[in-house]
Design a protein around this motif. Structure first.
Motif: not given
Ligand SMILES: Nc1ncnc2c1ncn2[C@@H]1O[C@H](COP(=O)(O)OP(=O)(O)O)[C@@H](O)[C@H]1O
Ligand SMILES: [Mg+2]
Length: 325
Positions: A173-195
């Protein structure tokens, strides 16, 4: 990836004093994050990945402490010297964070749009109407079908993958310089993970945003990250360009992690997937010598006595006495 450094973590040490024990979660780690770069931090559970992210956000509360000799430079300022007021201006605005569970970003009792717009109201002083309208655009930008109509959805009305996209929208939303992504796809199935990975890459390129992507899954970052840091027991074991680390790992721990990745055709010549022997050390355990020595197939007497430094080996760094220095 540009050669401009946007974040520099220097000698970060974060400890927790619980009961009569001291847990050193992150032990003197240093790395730099370049503008527009995707940096992956990979390690088994308990290796200190999340504590690294929380330390960058200056969100370590007692009984946790960040040691005095640590520094985290963002655009020339040491964030660890910032007070709460200055830090509040950084969090969500300049440095945003996303998590494994959307429930840590969204309150189930409120509609999605106003929650996405919250940062805009706080940091950019937008009105509620402007913020919600912008939330619709943001949902559209993360490819949620019928985005504008979904700003009034409650979190439970969205699927897991969609909520994860909404969380990315909120972080952007605020166009950050840095995004810290902490296991953001771990709970998802592989197809959604890839997306979701494709979406993060797209946003990083589009906005020149840098990403620190934390995961326990080395295989996930092979074609995603520019550089990789391998963390073990609070220590950096290997650091280098992703293509180098995957094609010629320099540390036995990285080699073992790569061997433990399931690959097509693996069952042709072996019956079992490789597993690393032993288990990750208990948090308060103090291992003499190399932290990986009790599990390492290449361990020799020096490894049990002296912890190796993080040596430079070609374009990579490795914490191993066997490194070609
Ligand atoms: N609030 C806390 N109190 C005590 N110990 C903690 C706390 N947060 C994390 N730790 C310990 O720090 C170590 C690293 O944790 P963490 O960074 O969450 O690991 P991960 O790599 O799985 O994200 C673990 O041993 C964990 O038990
Ligand atoms: Mg974690």
């Amino acid at each position: 990836m540009s050669d401009e450094i946007i974040l520099e973590v220097k000698n970060l040490t974060t400890r927790f004093n619980v009961l009569d024990k001291t847990i050193t979660a992150v032990d003197g780690i240093s790395f730099e994050l370049y503008k527009n770069e995707i940096l992956a931090i990979v390690g088994e559970s308990g290796s200190g990945k999340s504590v690294t992210n929380y330390s960058i956000m200056n969100l370590i509360d007692p009984p946790g402490i960040i040691e005095k000799e640590s520094a985290i430079f963002y655009r020339g300022d040491n964030l660890l010297e910032f007070d709460e007021r200055k830090m509040a201006d950084i969090r969500g605005n300049k440095i945003a964070m996303i998590f494994q569970e959307p429930s840590s970003s969204f309150n189930p009792l409120f509609r999605i749009g106003p929650q996405i717009g919250e940062g805009l109201r706080l940091h950019m002083k937008k009105s509620r109407e402007e913020a919600v309208a912008r939330a619709g655009e943001l949902l559209e930008s993360v490819h949620i079908p019928g985005a504008k109509g979904r700003v009034l959805d409650f979190p439970f009305q969205m699927s897991g993958g969609m909520l994860q996209r909404a969380m990315v929208a909120q972080a952007l939303a605020c166009s950050p310089d840095i995004l810290l992504a902490d296991e953001p796809t771990t709970a998802l199935d592989v197809t959604t993970q890839a997306q979701i990975l494709a979406l993060l890459k797209e946003k990083s390129e589009e906005k020149g945003m840098s990403i620190i992507f934390v995961t326990h899954d080395l295989a996930l970052v092979e074609n995603f990250a520019d550089r990789v840091i391998i963390l073990y027991n609070g220590r950096i074991m290997e650091k280098g360009k992703a293509s180098d680390v995957f094609s010629s790992p320099k540390n036995p721990y990285t080699e073992d992690l790569l061997k433990a990745v399931p690959r097509m055709g693996i069952f042709k010549d072996s019956h079992l997937l490789y597993t690393i022997k032993g288990k990750t050390p208990a948090p308060e355990e103090i291992i003499p010598g190399c932290r990986y020595s009790p599990r390492c197939g290449k361990c020799f007497d020096l490894c049990l006595k002296k912890e190796p430094e993080l040596y430079r080996s070609g374009n990579q760094y490795t914490r191993c006495h066997l490194a070609d220095k």
